[in-house]
Design a protein around this motif. Structure first.
Motif, PDB file in Angstrom:
ATOM      1  N   GLU A  81      -3.618   5.590   5.607  1.00 46.99           N
ATOM      2  CA  GLU A  81      -3.938   5.041   4.287  1.00 46.99           C
ATOM      3  C   GLU A  81      -4.033   3.518   4.348  1.00 46.99           C
ATOM      4  O   GLU A  81      -4.947   2.914   3.768  1.00 46.99           O
ATOM      5  N   VAL A 122      -9.650  -4.718  -3.269  1.00 47.49           N
ATOM      6  CA  VAL A 122     -10.618  -3.806  -2.658  1.00 47.49           C
ATOM      7  C   VAL A 122     -11.641  -3.349  -3.690  1.00 47.49           C
ATOM      8  O   VAL A 122     -12.857  -3.371  -3.455  1.00 47.49           O
ATOM      9  N   GLU A 123     -11.151  -2.951  -4.858  1.00 49.96           N
ATOM     10  CA  GLU A 123     -12.034  -2.446  -5.909  1.00 49.96           C
ATOM     11  C   GLU A 123     -13.014  -3.523  -6.382  1.00 49.96           C
ATOM     12  O   GLU A 123     -14.224  -3.280  -6.504  1.00 49.96           O
ATOM     13  N   VAL A 132       0.819  -1.209   0.000  1.00 47.71           N
ATOM     14  CA  VAL A 132       0.000   0.000   0.000  1.00 47.71           C
ATOM     15  C   VAL A 132       0.853   1.258   0.000  1.00 47.71           C
ATOM     16  O   VAL A 132       0.600   2.202  -0.751  1.00 47.71           O
ATOM     17  N   LEU A 172     -11.078  -4.191   2.623  1.00 47.45           N
ATOM     18  CA  LEU A 172     -10.548  -5.435   2.051  1.00 47.45           C
ATOM     19  C   LEU A 172     -11.519  -6.583   2.256  1.00 47.45           C
ATOM     20  O   LEU A 172     -11.981  -6.824   3.376  1.00 47.45           O
ATOM     21  N   ARG A 176      -5.064  -3.398  -3.736  1.00 46.58           N
ATOM     22  CA  ARG A 176      -6.005  -2.346  -4.126  1.00 46.58           C
ATOM     23  C   ARG A 176      -7.036  -2.860  -5.136  1.00 46.58           C
ATOM     24  O   ARG A 176      -8.206  -2.477  -5.083  1.00 46.58           O
ATOM     25  N   SER A 177      -6.590  -3.729  -6.045  1.00 48.44           N
ATOM     26  CA  SER A 177      -7.554  -4.278  -7.001  1.00 48.44           C
ATOM     27  C   SER A 177      -8.536  -5.201  -6.298  1.00 48.44           C
ATOM     28  O   SER A 177      -9.707  -5.291  -6.679  1.00 48.44           O
ATOM     29  N   ASP A 200      -3.524  -7.386  -6.953  1.00 49.58           N
ATOM     30  CA  ASP A 200      -2.926  -6.834  -5.754  1.00 49.58           C
ATOM     31  C   ASP A 200      -4.005  -6.402  -4.769  1.00 49.58           C
ATOM     32  O   ASP A 200      -5.201  -6.593  -4.985  1.00 49.58           O
ATOM     33  N   VAL A 218      -7.388   1.091   3.607  1.00 52.81           N
ATOM     34  CA  VAL A 218      -7.451  -0.026   2.666  1.00 52.81           C
ATOM     35  C   VAL A 218      -7.948  -1.287   3.371  1.00 52.81           C
ATOM     36  O   VAL A 218      -8.787  -2.024   2.838  1.00 52.81           O
TER      37      VAL A 218
END
Length: 538
Positions: A228, A255-256, A212, A236, A252-253, A250, A232
């Motif tokens: 930050e 999370v998205e 991150v 998650l 962040r993806s 990864d 995240v």
């Protein structure tokens, strides 16, 4: 005031000497590069102000100077404009093409020696390219500011960076966070204070933090990085490494994708566990390194209103009955297909004994899986388990002085079901470990695969819930102790829980075996039938 200026000059000179004697560094942080760029931009525009204060060569007819001055060596305004355009064109060309010329190399060498920067960069460092690029960028910005000044715009000279060295010792006193972790792990390994499992768990959380926030010199992190990372984690998805929607990619993806799919997120307890792991590391780092920041995750844990009891639940009587009526006890097809009814007798298998031991001792799964035959003992006619970390590969959960062996007398039902005879047969057959078929995993624990397999078995027989696992036996035993009138300090001693206040000594250090045996034998699961659990017969 003069004395103050002299002191400042001596301080600056001492810093310069220190920078020259310090070992060269191989890398510069983004913060250091930003400081270098800012210092150079300030220098260029401050120099431009001096040029304008000196004035330009003017026709005598329009000179506004009060006293005639020699201006033979001053450029005209038009010449100065032309010089700016020529230098800007060359700099932009080099910047666009990634070219580094002799001029900016010499400028870089000079800037690194300036007061407030004072850094020795190794001759072979790849970061020379970054320094030169930072100076080129500053030059382009300065040329643009000079053009505006040429039009009569008011363009203030940006302030110089704080006169504080960017730390020539960054390569040794401020390593990257991943390097600092390895140093911490080495220190924790001294005296076997860390198991391989614990080390891997801490490393996994730090790896996520790096994913991150980046792997930067430890001095470059700030509280914003901790916030930050926490942000995240709160988004998650649960089991993101296993879910088809999130396992390829990864953090962040994940999370998205999790948000798009509406997947449930990890629990507050898991988030706080991760922040707790990082908190321990950053506390150490802030003490270990002079220029490390204060703990960047301190105070970031989330309020968790879920009690420990509700994070893991005890087994209900119905769940226990289904378990002890299941094929492991009534007869299964084979050890591998143990959830399918059949004629295989499992009384010599750990599958038969571990649930019974969990039910009547409340011990942790790994404490049971790691038992040596010699840990089943008798003293004064009382049979008991010695749960200890004294044998090779054995470990007991706890911290510092709280890590102690404890003795747990065998419940009368375990005696009736032949557990002592089973242990004696293992001893007579020359086995060292009670459950020799169980092997330690890469983390050194004997319970890893068994825990997963037990949860799978619970699913197969239809009694698994999100909050039940083998650990539920500890809650079940604790509830039974409470319901049957076992005093809290004795149930804590049996479970290996430290007591509050001065009553923190348990096991053989505080209570005798007769007292503990009487406490254990009070435990009675009155509504539970063990009719399918056949006594061991050798």
């Amino acid at each position: 005031m003069e004395a103050v200026r002299v002191d400042e000059k001596f301080d600056a000179h001492r810093r310069w000497l220190a920078s020259q004697n310090a070992p060269p560094v191989d890398h510069l942080s983004e913060e250091q590069l930003a400081t270098i760029k800012q210092a150079y931009l300030h220098h260029l525009l401050d120099e431009d102000e001096e040029t304008r204060l000196d004035g330009f060569k003017e026709p005598e007819a329009i000179s506004v100077r009060e006293e005639p001055q020699e201006d033979a060596f001053l450029p005209s305004f038009e010449e100065y404009e032309e010089l700016i355009e020529e230098m800007d064109a060359v700099t932009r060309t080099h910047l666009a093409r990634g070219k580094r010329d002799v001029f900016f190399l010499s400028e870089a060498e000079e800037v690194l020696a300036w007061e407030g920067i004072e850094t020795r960069l190794a001759a072979t460092s790849p970061d020379w390219k970054k320094v030169i690029r930072a100076l080129q960028e500053a030059s382009v910005e300065a040329h643009e500011a000079k053009r505006r000044r040429n039009r009569g715009d008011v363009v203030p000279t940006p302030p110089a960076p704080l006169e504080q060295p960017v730390s020539s010792a960054a390569g040794t006193s401020a390593p990257k966070v991943s390097e600092a972790f390895e140093r911490w792990a080495e220190q924790k390994a001294l005296g076997n204070r860390w198991t391989a499992k614990a080390k891997n768990d801490y490393r996994n959380w730090l790896t996520l933090f790096i994913e991150v926030c980046g792997d930067r010199p430890i001095k470059d992190y700030r509280k914003a990085d901790g916030r930050e990372f926490k942000d995240v984690l709160t988004k998650l998805p649960s089991n993101w490494r296993k879910m088809p929607e999130t396992r390829n990619g990864d953090l962040r993806s994940a999370v998205e994708r999790g948000q798009k799919s509406g997947l449930p997120t990890i629990s507050i307890a898991t988030i706080n566990k991760g922040l707790g792991r990082l908190n321990a590391f950053w506390e150490w780092a802030s003490s270990e390194y002079d220029d490390a920041p204060l703990n960047v995750v301190a105070g970031l844990k989330l309020d968790d209103t879920t009690s420990a009891r509700h994070k893991r639940q005890p087994f209900s009587t119905e769940q226990l009955q289904a378990l002890f009526d299941s094929p492991i006890y009534s007869g299964c097809y084979s050890e591998k297909r143990r959830s399918v009814p059949g004629d295989t007798d499992m009384r010599r298998s750990h599958w038969h004994w571990l649930p019974l031991l969990g039910l009547f001792t409340g011990a942790r799964l790994n404490e049971l899986c790691q038992l040596y035959v010699g840990d089943i003992r008798k003293a004064g006619g009382i049979a008991f388990l010695r749960l200890t970390n004294e044998g090779e590969g054995q470990r007991i959960k706890g911290k510092g002085d709280d890590i102690r062996s404890r003795d747990v007398p065998l419940h009368r039902e375990l005696i009736r079901l032949g557990f002592w005879e089973f242990a004696e047969d293992q001893r007579q057959d020359g086995h060292t470990r009670l459950f020799g078929q169980l092997k330690a995993d890469a983390s050194g624990y004997f319970s890893g695969k068994t825990s997963e397999a037990f949860s799978t078995y619970l699913k197969q027989i239809g009694v698994k819930t999100a909050k039940t696992s083998f650990h539920s036996f500890r809650h079940t035993f604790k509830d039974a102790c409470r319901a049957c009138g076992v005093e809290p300090h004795l149930s804590n001693a049996l479970l290996g829980h430290a007591e509050l206040g001065t009553g923190s000594v348990y096991g053989t250090g505080g209570y005798g075996l007769p007292l503990l045996r009487d406490a254990v034998d009070k435990v009675d699961y009155q509504s539970l039938s063990l009719e399918y659990v056949k006594p061991y017969s050798g």
